[in-house]
Motif scaffolding. Structure first.
Motif, short mmCIF file in Angstrom:
data_model
loop_
_atom_site.label_atom_id
_atom_site.label_comp_id
_atom_site.label_asym_id
_atom_site.label_seq_id
_atom_site.Cartn_x
_atom_site.Cartn_y
_atom_site.Cartn_z
N ASP A 14 0.14 -11.13 11.58
CA ASP A 14 -0.14 -10.74 10.20
C ASP A 14 0.52 -11.67 9.20
N SER A 15 1.47 -12.48 9.64
CA SER A 15 2.07 -13.49 8.78
C SER A 15 2.84 -14.43 9.71
N ASP A 30 4.29 -17.37 5.02
CA ASP A 30 3.27 -16.75 4.18
C ASP A 30 2.45 -15.74 5.00
N VAL A 31 1.60 -15.01 4.30
CA VAL A 31 0.73 -14.04 4.98
C VAL A 31 -0.53 -14.80 5.40
N ALA A 56 3.98 -6.52 11.84
CA ALA A 56 4.87 -5.76 10.95
C ALA A 56 5.32 -4.43 11.55
N GLU A 60 5.64 -4.13 4.82
CA GLU A 60 4.24 -4.60 4.97
C GLU A 60 4.20 -6.11 5.22
N PRO A 61 3.06 -6.61 5.71
CA PRO A 61 2.93 -8.06 5.84
C PRO A 61 2.96 -8.69 4.44
N SER A 62 3.95 -9.48 4.17
CA SER A 62 4.05 -10.15 2.87
C SER A 62 4.86 -11.42 3.08
N GLN A 63 4.81 -12.29 2.07
CA GLN A 63 5.53 -13.55 2.23
C GLN A 63 7.03 -13.29 2.42
N ASN A 65 8.56 -10.64 3.52
CA ASN A 65 8.91 -9.97 4.78
C ASN A 65 8.67 -10.85 6.01
N SER A 103 14.19 -8.79 1.42
CA SER A 103 13.01 -8.23 2.10
C SER A 103 13.23 -6.77 2.46
N GLU A 104 12.16 -6.15 2.97
CA GLU A 104 12.28 -4.75 3.44
C GLU A 104 12.54 -4.72 4.95
#
Ligand code: G6P
Length: 578
Positions: A14-15, A30-31, A56, A60-63, A65, A103-104
């Motif tokens: 996912d990233s 990046d995602v 993930a 969530e999938p994000s840059q 994270n 990040s989370e």
């Protein structure tokens, strides 16, 4: 490094990201998929780097994270597989000590802990950091200005590849096959310190030696070999996989698994545990073993088994796992061993965690399976179960001879299905226009209905349900109608007449019926709207040919719908978290 990462993408996608370390650390993430990251990367230089593809769990999938994650100063970078259970408490503590988090993720506590404990020696800092951590991990850490990588594992796989003036650390073998076939498997608790020309491994503070293994697959085995997708290649490999897996055991002079020992110990029943597609193999295994060994068999989902007290006296336990790394399955092995069960693992990956913690391992010879949707590994698992049950069967000599002959003919029967794939493709074009599909079967083909539905839903995103044919009337009938096709798997066994009745009931509710039926079955042609003819085999082996039909059906349906077949959304090949 990007090439290696690309080969691991099936583990999560996912990233993704990389960090290259020289005097400083440069992080790019990046995602996106690895191919896109490759194109977006500026020119970077350095001789030490880490990379990660993510699936993930926390955040969530994000840059932000995506991995790698860094400490406050951006001088320590970490990639991590697994889950840190106590990360919230650690994060609160670190924040109170002045650390900044961005990040989370649970992972981010690791670089901060390493930063906290760093007093001039990276491996000591990693060791101290992991002391505080509860959970599972495979990590690699690097620090600016130090041309080395520090790796550690607990309950999540990690290997070291030995190259020529270069060394590798990865979570799975395909990552490094382009560069080396020499591999060391790290064990739980190991900390490896790797430079371009040295490898040192410590466990409990003491330097240890771990054996070197030669990988027998080639790079080509882990490539598409001209097929458009890994899934199609893997479906087409099945005749060979059957031959290889059976060849391995059928020629053994001694039984590979000593079921007699189990009997001497008064074993009266069998428990088979697994997840996903392997669980469907376990369910088919229940029918095979009950028919041939005449002992009761429970097939259970590992993640369910793990949370209830179990009564397992006089029970032989088998776990099935393609990867040998599925967290729920590994936990189940642990629980079985705690209550004194002797555990036999059926896995496809030599040196996997399951193979190391089980009492005995039987390897399927499917070769590397890259597509997230399992195909050839399922058929290979069935081969091991057939072979096991036949080795100890109580059936009469004639029945046994006929079954052995049937097994030997299976590769050519499966080839027959593959040769007719254009017909299946036409049905796939038809199915691709629907949003709901039911798969029904009875007896040994009930799990095949589950597997057919799983394949279709996971790669084509069509809502599909597998049902025991007799259960449809207890609820799902409410959903039937002209926009809900039903795929009926019909076998020439004791369930045949009942299956015909079920098909009539479905037809009466207006659903189009596509039946899978053996050659020469004329009655079915009069009932179903259309029939996919499968090669004639003993009903005990019908799950093999029927499943191959359903794999192709799912594949071509997903293709028609333009789906990402090898990398379906939200999924991963090997799920190393609970
Ligand atoms: C994941 C995969 C499935 C697989 C399941 C169990 O969900 O996407 O294809 O069946 O894990 O994996 P295992 O390696 O234990 O067979």
């Amino acid at each position: 490094m990007l090439n290696c990462l690309g080969r691991l993408e099936y583990r999560g996608y996912d990233s993704c990201g990389v960090a290259v370390s020289s005097s400083g650390i440069e992080v790019y993430k990046d995602v996106v998929r690895v191919e896109a990251l490759k194109k977006a990367l500026p020119r970077v230089s350095g001789t030490v780097g880490i990379g990660h593809t993510r699936w993930a769990t926390h955040g969530e999938p994000s840059q932000v994270n995506a991995h790698p994650h860094c400490d406050c100063h951006g001088s320590i970078a970490v990639v991590h597989n697994g889950i840190i259970n106590n990360f919230q408490r650690l994060k609160r503590q670190l924040i109170s000590e002045g650390h900044n988090f961005v990040s989370e993720t649970d992972t981010e506590v690791i670089p901060h802990l390493i930063e906290k404990y760093y007093h001039g020696n990276l491996e000591e800092a990693v060791e101290a950091a992991l002391h505080d951590v509860e959970g599972s991990y495979a990590i690699i850490a690097t620090r600016a200005g130090e041309p080395k990588l520090v790796a550690a594992r607990k309950d999540s796989p990690l290997i070291i590849g030995i190259g020529d003036r270069e060394n590798f650390i990865a979570s799975d073998v395909p990552a490094i096959l382009d560069y080396t076939d020499r591999v060391i498997y790290l064990e739980d608790g190991d900390i490896g310190v790797v430079t371009s020309d040295t490898i040192k491994i410590r466990s409990d503070g003491i330097e240890v030696t771990r054996g070197e293994h030669k990988i027998l697959w080639s790079v080509e085995d882990a490539q598409k070999a001209g097929y458009e997708h890994f899934m199609l290649k893997e479906i087409h490999e099945q005749p060979k996989v059957i031959r290889d897996t059976l060849g391995e055991y059928a020629q053994a002079t001694e039984p590979v698994v000593d079921l007699e020992v189990m009997r001497d110990e008064g074993i009266e029943s069998m428990l088979i545990l697994a997840c996903g597609t392997s669980y469907h193999a376990a369910l088919v295994g229940k029918y095979i073993v009950e028919e041939l060994l005449r002992i009761p068999v429970r097939a259970e989902i590992a993640s369910e088994f793990n949370y209830y007290p179990q009564t397992l006296a006089r029970t032989a336990a088998i776990v099935i796992t393609q990867s040998g790394e599925t967290a729920d399955t590994l936990k189940a092995i642990g629980r079985l061993k705690e209550v004194g069960c002797r555990v036999v693992a059926i896995t496809n990956v030599v040196g996997s965690s399951a193979s190391r913690i089980a009492d005995q391992t039987i390897y399927t010879r499917a070769g590397p399976e890259i597509s997230v949707a399992a195909t050839k590994s399922f058929v290979a698992q069935l081969m091991v179960l057939y072979w096991l049950a036949l080795s100890y069967s109580k059936a009469g000599v004639r029945r046994l001879e006929s079954l052995s002959m049937g097994l030997r003919q299976l590769p050519s029967k499966v080839q027959q299905v593959l040769d007719d794939e254009d017909i299946i493709r036409e049905y796939a074009d038809y199915l691709s226009g629907y949003e709901d599909v039911f798969f029904i079967g009875r007896g040994i083909n009930f799990p095949v209905a589950l597997e057919g539905a799983l394949k279709l839903k996971e790669i084509s995103y069509i809502h599909a349900e597998g049902y025991a044919a007799g259960e449809l009337k207890h609820g799902p009938f409410a959903l039937l109608g002209s926009d809900t096709p039903v795929i009926a798997i019909v076998a020439q066994d004791s369930t045949y007449e009942a299956m015909l009745t079920n098909i009539k009931e479905v037809k009466a509710r207006g659903s189009p019926v596509i039946a899978l039926a053996g050659e020469g079955d004329e009655a079915i042609g009069e009932l179903a709207d259309s029939v996919i003819t499968v090669p004639q085999v003993d009903a005990l082996f019908s799950p093999v040919v029927n499943t191959v039909v359903l794999q192709l059906l799912a594949y071509y349906t997903a293709k028609q719908r333009g789906c990402s077949i090898d990398f379906p959304r939200n999924l991963a090949k090997s799920v190393t978290v609970e």
